[in-house]
Design a protein around this motif. Structure first.
Motif, short mmCIF file in Angstrom:
data_model
loop_
_atom_site.label_atom_id
_atom_site.label_comp_id
_atom_site.label_asym_id
_atom_site.label_seq_id
_atom_site.Cartn_x
_atom_site.Cartn_y
_atom_site.Cartn_z
N ASN A 307 42.01 48.08 39.69
CA ASN A 307 42.82 47.07 39.02
C ASN A 307 42.74 47.14 37.50
O ASN A 307 43.37 46.34 36.81
CB ASN A 307 42.45 45.66 39.50
CG ASN A 307 41.03 45.28 39.13
OD1 ASN A 307 40.24 46.13 38.71
ND2 ASN A 307 40.69 44.01 39.28
N GLY A 310 45.59 49.78 34.08
CA GLY A 310 46.54 49.40 33.05
C GLY A 310 45.91 49.14 31.70
O GLY A 310 46.62 49.01 30.70
N ILE A 333 44.30 45.51 43.73
CA ILE A 333 45.23 44.97 42.74
C ILE A 333 45.77 43.68 43.34
O ILE A 333 46.61 43.69 44.23
CB ILE A 333 46.36 45.97 42.45
CG1 ILE A 333 45.78 47.22 41.76
CG2 ILE A 333 47.43 45.33 41.58
CD1 ILE A 333 46.79 48.29 41.50
N VAL A 338 49.75 45.69 37.47
CA VAL A 338 49.13 46.81 36.77
C VAL A 338 50.20 47.84 36.43
O VAL A 338 50.92 48.32 37.32
CB VAL A 338 48.03 47.46 37.63
CG1 VAL A 338 47.54 48.75 36.98
CG2 VAL A 338 46.86 46.49 37.81
#
Length: 703
Positions: A307, A310, A333, A338
């Motif tokens: 997660n 990003g 996630i 993301v």
């Protein structure tokens, strides 16, 4: 008389020379004029040589290895000096000496002398500091470390653990150079303490080892959420000596305490370290990460969790590490979307687990994703099938920058694959290459493995993508409610079984522009013959046949809606399979189902058994009176394996009750019963221009 004297003199001189040479030979004259002979067992001193020293810099007390030749294996017979200051030899062999940098040593050449033979080697830089920081290992109030000496000279030496805690902030000014040494040396934050090290583009802050080896010191670890935790324009080198007690990993810079760690890393150079360049523990908060260079580290440039992908940026440079990929560990996630940026190295998913997507994952064009065996992407809950999920996977590449999903190792079935269990309109696989999946079944209810599995009422758009090298199917439509939206111009080849496994009501989702033929273990679309009851169905001509099985229960396919078959289509039927207009278990109930198969001379429609011969499949049953029931330019062969309706009827085609059918310009052959049979009266057949052959009971039964 004079000439005679000269000749006598010359003779005497030559005689004298001869006597001298003979005498020297007899007594083995020495080179230096010593007339004593050299005993055979007396050692000859050879001149030592130095080929290398390591490290080439360090503080007083640093262990230095000198490599060369002709050293003495007795410690005290080797005289070593650092720029003239004598050092103590702690270990010796003929090719290697180990010494410690002596007190009062200064920078300069390293020399080795044995008896009267000596040699001079490379220079060693003795690191000195303008201040030592180990008299303040615990920082509990705001503290500033200033740049004591301009330039690249070392300002401070740290040979201990410096811990910043109690909400204190350690500020390190531009230009500061700190040399670290020792198993526990480094800077660490906890209990609200913070580190703010902000250099400039021309006056960076430098965190170095006391030598240029990897793993000289531990690193910079953030174990707090102080709002000013930040490294900017900082160089971090030679760290990663031992693992963090919080993360359990070696790495130069870490957010090491899960949700209790946060920091920003901007315009930094993290290089020449043992372990990871940068490591983020699960749930840590990387507030900003941009413009960094992470190179020449012994592990991956970055290690993080699913997660957190990003948090990275495309502008940073991740190349040139021992492992040239970003290492991704498993979590979910779940709470935040993301956006996965394009990096100059792949993402590698290193845990043999399903990486669950319960929120949106968007993958940038050009990205490469590598999966270890047993790893894969899964939309949905881990422990339950068909649970509602809002997760989505948007992998939209371009023709020039496709997105690649593949196994760490090449071959079929080297990773799990991708599983869809949501109907999100954002589920896209566009300009993607998906290869090598199918190492296991994606969902609890799955019977097969595949590169891509669709479960429940999931939906996904797949366009211009390559789906290859699965251990079983390219695409597996696990449930009848799953849907391929806008399925266009894909390549599904070289899979161990068929390109697709799907249910009959789903076949109209395929397109003729996709390639299904090359290199698949089964050169057909594998179709479970579920009843067609919800919507009309168009079966398109593909470059491979449709291979139709029975329903899961083992019974033939019942049709209560309109089926239209395009010219050139080939349908193959397994034993026991067939198409029956009507409802199971009830005869002569009016039905709106219809079967319209209009081929051409050049492109006939083919209905045949999966195996050759008479009576290898059930056949086609007509139990509706609509004029839409039409076979023209068709080839129907091998049906009639058994009775089709409760009341009877056995053949390639059986017209039942008030059934109505037109057959034109078609071939009807190889039936295990009649070519065309009738049952329960009131039915109607119109046939012209047809060819009948090799039907066991005859061509057309009496009506």
């Amino acid at each position: 008389m004079k000439t005679l004297f000269l000749k006598k003199y010359e003779y005497s001189f030559r005689l004298l020379i001869l006597i001298i040479v003979t005498s020297c030979t007899a007594i083995s004259c020495s080179k230096d004029g010593d007339n004593e002979p050299i005993a055979d067992d007396e050692p000859v001193n050879l001149k030592p040589s130095i080929t290398a020293i390591a490290p080439t810099s360090g503080v007083v007390g640093t262990a230095v290895t000198i490599t060369g030749t002709n050293f003495s294996s007795t410690n005290n017979q080797n005289e070593v000096a650092f720029n003239g200051t004598t050092a103590t030899v702690t270990s010796a062999s003929a090719t290697q000496l180990v010494v410690n940098v002596p007190e009062n040593a200064t920078s300069g050449t390293v020399s080795v002398a044995i008896d009267r033979e000596s040699t001079v080697g490379p220079s060693f830089t003795v690191i000195t500091a303008n201040a030592s920081l180990c008299d303040q290992t615990m920082i509990e109030k705001n503290t500033t470390w200033e740049d004591l000496v301009p330039g690249n000279e070392i300002d401070y030496v740290v040979q201990c653990e410096v811990l910043v805690k109690g909400n204190a902030l350690l500020t390190i000014e531009p230009g500061v150079v700190i040399a670290f040494e020792g198993e526990n040396s480094g800077i660490f934050t906890s209990e609200g303490g913070g580190v703010k090290a902000i250099g400039t583009a021309t006056d960076a802050i430098r965190f170095l080892g006391t030598s240029d080896n990897k793993g000289v010191w531990k690193g910079i670890y953030f174990g707090s959420t102080h709002p000013e935790n930040r490294l900017e324009n900082v160089i971090v080198m030679h760290a990663g000596r031992s693992a963090s007690g919080q993360s359990g990993e070696k790495g130069a810079v870490q957010l090491s305490k899960d949700e209790d760690s946060s920091a920003a890393i901007v315009n930094c150079i993290i290089t020449n370290n043992d372990g990871y360049g940068f490591f983020l523990t699960d749930e840590s908060n990387l507030k900003e990460f941009s413009g960094n260079t992470i190179a020449d580290n012994e592990e991956a440039p970055v290690g993080l969790y699913f997660n957190q992908m990003g948090a990275l940026d495309a502008a940073s440079d991740y190349l040139g590490n021992a492992k040239n990929y970003v290492e991704v560990r498993e979590n979910e996630i779940e709470n935040d979307m993301v956006d996965m940026p394009l990096l100059n190295v792949p993402y590698r998913f290193v845990e043999s687990k399903k990486y669950n997507i319960k929120n949106a994952l968007n993958i940038a064009a050009g990205t490469t994703l590598e999966f270890t065996n047993g790893a894969g992407f899964r939309l949905g809950e881990q422990s339950s099938d068909c649970a509602d999920t809002s997760g989505s996977l948007n992998a939209t590449g371009t023709m020039d920058s496709p997105i690649t999903f593949k196994g760490v190792t090449p071959g079929k079935g080297t990773w799990l694959g991708i599983g869809f269990n949501s109907a999100s309109p954002n589920n896209n696989l566009i300009y993607c290459s998906i290869s090598g999946g199918g190492s296991g079944k994606m969902y609890n209810g799955a019977d097969f493995a595949a590169n891509i599995t669709l479960q429940c009422d999931s939906k996904v758009t797949i366009q211009n993508s390559s789906i290859t090298d699965s251990s079983e199917f390219g695409i597996y439509m696990l449930d009848e409610d799953a849907e391929l939206e806008d399925f266009l111009e894909n390549t599904i080849v070289n899979n161990e079984l068929a390109p697709l496994w799907m249910h009959l009501p789903q076949v109209n989702q395929l397109d003729a522009a996709t390639s299904y033929a090359e290199g698949n273990g089964r050169a057909y679309i594998q179709v479970e013959g579920d009843a067609v009851t919800e919507a009309d169905l168009t079966i398109k001509k593909l470059e491979v046949p449709y291979r139709i099985e029975t329903e899961e229960s083992g019974r033939e396919t019942y049709v209560e809606r309109a089926i239209t078959i395009q010219a050139g289509t080939i349908l193959e039927f397994e034993t026991g399979a067939g198409l029956v207009l009507g409802s199971p278990g009830v005869d002569c109930i009016p039905t709106t189902g219809s079967l319209n198969a209009q081929g051409t001379t050049e492109e006939p429609i083919v209905f045949r058994g999966a195996a050759e011969g008479q009576g290898t499949w059930l056949g086609i049953g007509i139990n509706s009176s609509t004029s839409a029931n039409l076979f023209t330019y068709c080839e129907i062969s091998g049906g009639g394996s058994k009775q089709l309706y409760n009341a009877g009827g056995q053949g390639n085609i059986v017209i039942h009750c008030s059934g109505n059918l037109t057959v034109e310009n078609s071939t009807v052959k190889d039936s295990g019963g009649w070519g065309i049979d009738f049952v329960q009266g009131g039915n109607s057949l119109s046939e012209t221009g047809n060819t009948f052959s090799n039907n066991l009971s005859g061509d057309i039964a009496p009506n």
